[in-house]
Structures are given as C-alpha cells and as structure tokens.
Motif scaffolding. Structure first.
Motif, short mmCIF file in Angstrom:
data_model
loop_
_atom_site.label_atom_id
_atom_site.label_comp_id
_atom_site.label_asym_id
_atom_site.label_seq_id
_atom_site.Cartn_x
_atom_site.Cartn_y
_atom_site.Cartn_z
N ASN A 192 11.27 -11.90 -30.89
CA ASN A 192 11.44 -11.29 -29.56
C ASN A 192 10.40 -11.83 -28.57
N THR A 193 10.37 -13.15 -28.48
CA THR A 193 9.38 -13.79 -27.62
C THR A 193 9.99 -15.00 -26.93
N SER A 194 9.28 -15.55 -25.99
CA SER A 194 9.72 -16.77 -25.31
C SER A 194 9.44 -17.98 -26.19
N ARG A 195 9.86 -19.15 -25.71
CA ARG A 195 9.70 -20.35 -26.54
C ARG A 195 8.28 -20.92 -26.47
N GLY A 196 7.47 -20.49 -25.50
CA GLY A 196 6.11 -21.01 -25.39
C GLY A 196 5.28 -20.75 -26.64
N PRO A 197 5.16 -19.49 -27.11
CA PRO A 197 4.39 -19.23 -28.33
C PRO A 197 4.97 -19.93 -29.55
N ILE A 198 6.30 -20.07 -29.60
CA ILE A 198 6.93 -20.74 -30.73
C ILE A 198 6.52 -22.21 -30.78
N ARG A 199 6.53 -22.85 -29.62
CA ARG A 199 6.15 -24.26 -29.57
C ARG A 199 4.68 -24.44 -29.94
N ASN A 200 3.84 -23.48 -29.52
CA ASN A 200 2.42 -23.55 -29.91
C ASN A 200 2.26 -23.40 -31.41
N ALA A 201 3.03 -22.51 -32.03
CA ALA A 201 2.96 -22.31 -33.47
C ALA A 201 3.40 -23.57 -34.21
N LEU A 202 4.51 -24.16 -33.76
CA LEU A 202 5.00 -25.38 -34.40
C LEU A 202 4.02 -26.53 -34.24
N ALA A 203 3.37 -26.60 -33.07
CA ALA A 203 2.38 -27.66 -32.85
C ALA A 203 1.20 -27.51 -33.81
N GLU A 204 0.80 -26.27 -34.08
CA GLU A 204 -0.31 -26.03 -35.01
C GLU A 204 0.06 -26.48 -36.42
N LEU A 205 1.28 -26.16 -36.85
CA LEU A 205 1.72 -26.55 -38.19
C LEU A 205 1.90 -28.06 -38.29
N MET B 95 -1.60 -11.64 -25.37
CA MET B 95 -0.47 -11.23 -26.19
C MET B 95 0.25 -12.43 -26.79
N SER B 96 0.55 -13.43 -25.92
CA SER B 96 1.28 -14.61 -26.40
C SER B 96 0.47 -15.38 -27.45
N SER B 97 -0.88 -15.36 -27.27
CA SER B 97 -1.74 -16.03 -28.25
C SER B 97 -1.62 -15.35 -29.61
N SER B 98 -1.59 -14.02 -29.61
CA SER B 98 -1.45 -13.28 -30.87
C SER B 98 -0.10 -13.53 -31.51
N VAL B 99 0.95 -13.60 -30.71
CA VAL B 99 2.29 -13.84 -31.24
C VAL B 99 2.38 -15.22 -31.88
N TYR B 100 1.85 -16.24 -31.21
CA TYR B 100 1.98 -17.59 -31.77
C TYR B 100 1.21 -17.70 -33.09
N LYS B 101 0.07 -16.99 -33.20
CA LYS B 101 -0.67 -16.99 -34.45
C LYS B 101 0.15 -16.32 -35.56
N GLN B 102 0.82 -15.23 -35.23
CA GLN B 102 1.65 -14.53 -36.22
C GLN B 102 2.81 -15.41 -36.69
N ILE B 103 3.42 -16.10 -35.74
CA ILE B 103 4.53 -16.99 -36.08
C ILE B 103 4.04 -18.12 -36.99
N ALA B 104 2.90 -18.73 -36.61
CA ALA B 104 2.34 -19.82 -37.41
C ALA B 104 1.98 -19.33 -38.81
N ASP B 105 1.35 -18.16 -38.89
CA ASP B 105 0.95 -17.62 -40.20
C ASP B 105 2.17 -17.35 -41.08
N ASP B 106 3.24 -16.81 -40.47
CA ASP B 106 4.45 -16.50 -41.23
C ASP B 106 5.10 -17.77 -41.76
N LEU B 107 5.25 -18.77 -40.90
CA LEU B 107 5.86 -20.03 -41.34
C LEU B 107 4.99 -20.74 -42.37
N ARG B 108 3.68 -20.70 -42.17
CA ARG B 108 2.76 -21.34 -43.11
C ARG B 108 2.90 -20.71 -44.49
N GLN B 109 2.98 -19.38 -44.52
CA GLN B 109 3.12 -18.69 -45.80
C GLN B 109 4.43 -19.04 -46.49
#
Length: 249
Positions: free
Chosen positions: A39-52, A1-15
């Motif tokens: 509505n998530t913890s900071r772990g997926p957010i940090r993963n999304a930012l790291a990808e960007l 679940m967290s993996s899917s959320v971080y991808k969604q966050i990264a895709d949204d910010l990238r767009q």
C-alpha cells in the motif's frame, strides 16, 4: 515514513531470498505487485530494489521484473582475514585440498618479493579452497624457510595456515594487497573447474611480521562467479597517498 517502508520492503524481500523462498533465477514481484501489497507508491519500492541490487541479491533489466541472482561471497581486501574464519562468518563450511607442500630454492620472482637470495630455501604451498564443497579459490603461498618449515608438521587440509603460524609466533602484522584479473591457466582451470582462459580474480599479498620482515608472498585466485572484492576506505591514506592507484607510469 517512506524511508521506513522501503526498509521493511527490502528486509522482507531479503529474507525471502536468503531463506530460499525466492531462488536464483526467480523473478521478484513487480513494482505494481509490491505497491499493492505494501500500500505504497513506487518510490520506496525502487529504493528497496536498489538496495538489494547493491548487495548483489538481484539484478534489474529494463523492461522485465527484477530477478534473483546467485549470491556472491564478499571478500574485504582492506583487512586480512583467514579464509577459514571468513567462510564461517559467511555461514559456509570451509574446506581445503592440498596440492603441494614443498621445500625448494627461491626463484628470482619470490626472492625479490621476500627479500632473500635465489640460493635460499622457501616453502611453497598450493591449496584448493572450498566453500560448502564448491571450488572457490586456489592459493599459491611461498614462505621463507624459517616460517614455512613448521607447516610440514600439520595436515594442511584441516588447519588454517594463518592461525597455525600465529601459534608459532609468526603473526600477520602488516599486509599489502594487490588485486587484478587474470586468465585462468591450466592449473586454475582444472582445480577451479572453469574454462581455460576465463577471467578470474587474483589477490596477491605480501605479509610482514611485527618487526617489518617479509615472510610470505601469496597469489590467491578466486572464481569471479562466486566471490567479489569489497574495499572500505576513508579517501586517503595517512601518508596522503590515494588508496587506489593507476597501473603503470
């Protein structure tokens, strides 16, 4: 679940970045703001930012929000691709302004690189390459006479030299690349619009035809604030040597 959320966050910010909604210099929403929005913890957010950050879209500094940076164009150096096609694949408009097209005697350096004598003729080209009208790369190309003479028949501001030579049967079969950084000389500085002595990326290339004959030696100099080089490697060459080798003895 967290993996899917971080991808969604990264895709949204990238767009939002690629569309211009978040422009270079803008702050990215904070981790707290993103946590509330998604509505998530900071772990997926940090993963999304790291990808960007890995993609070169943002930069992060301790104690302040992530910031959008001006995106650099990636140039893969483990493959050979004409500047014109590379630019179009980036979605950019390629351009060229030819500075020199000349027939001359080979100097010692180019005679050695091309495997010819210093009394032999070579064709020398200097072209400024543009991305969306912005000075990006200055190329210095030297061809053996047999290959280079056909370039006098073309408007070099309007064609891909690689493609023009391929149509004449001079295909780029095998290419050796060497990358380093150099200080901009007077010509680099003037045409690339950088300060004299500022660091620029240099890609030197030796090109062979299908018979193993060297027919081109080039020295391409890129603005390091626009382009960065990327390499994909499996670890070792087929002969067992390292893809990355130290300079010097």
């Amino acid at each position: 679940m967290s993996s899917s959320v971080y991808k969604q966050i990264a895709d949204d910010l990238r767009q939002r970045i690629t569309s211009g909604q978040l422009a270079p210099g803008d702050d990215v929403p904070t981790e707290g703001e993103l946590a509330v929005r998604w509505n998530t913890s900071r772990g997926p957010i940090r993963n999304a930012l790291a990808e960007l950050r890995q993609e070169g879209l943002i930069e992060t500094t301790r104690g302040r929000p992530a910031r959008v940076v001006e995106r650099k164009a990636h140039q893969a150096v483990d493959v050979s691709i004409p500047f014109t096609r590379w630019a179009r694949e980036l979605g950019a408009n390629p351009g060229a302004i030819t500075q020199e097209l000349s027939l001359r005697r080979a100097d010692e350096e180019h005679a050695e690189l091309l495997g010819i004598g210093t009394s032999d003729l070579v064709v020398h080209v200097v072209r400024l390459r543009l991305l969306d009208g912005r000075p990006t790369m200055l190329e210095r190309l030297t061809f053996i006479e047999e290959v280079g003479r056909s370039l006098f028949e073309h408007d070099l501001d309007a064609v891909s030299i690689t493609e023009a030579l391929a149509e004449r049967g001079f295909g780029y079969s095998d290419v050796d690349h060497e990358i380093d950084a150099v200080a901009a000389d007077e010509l680099d500085s003037r045409l690339l619009e950088v300060d004299p002595g500022s660091p620029i990326l240099r890609l030197r290339r030796i090109t062979r035809d299908a018979h193993g004959r060297v027919f081109e030696a080039s020295d391409d100099r890129y603005r390091s604030d626009i382009v960065r080089f990327t390499v994909a490697a499996s670890g070792r060459a087929t002969a067992g040597g390292h893809f990355i080798r130290p300079i010097g003895g």
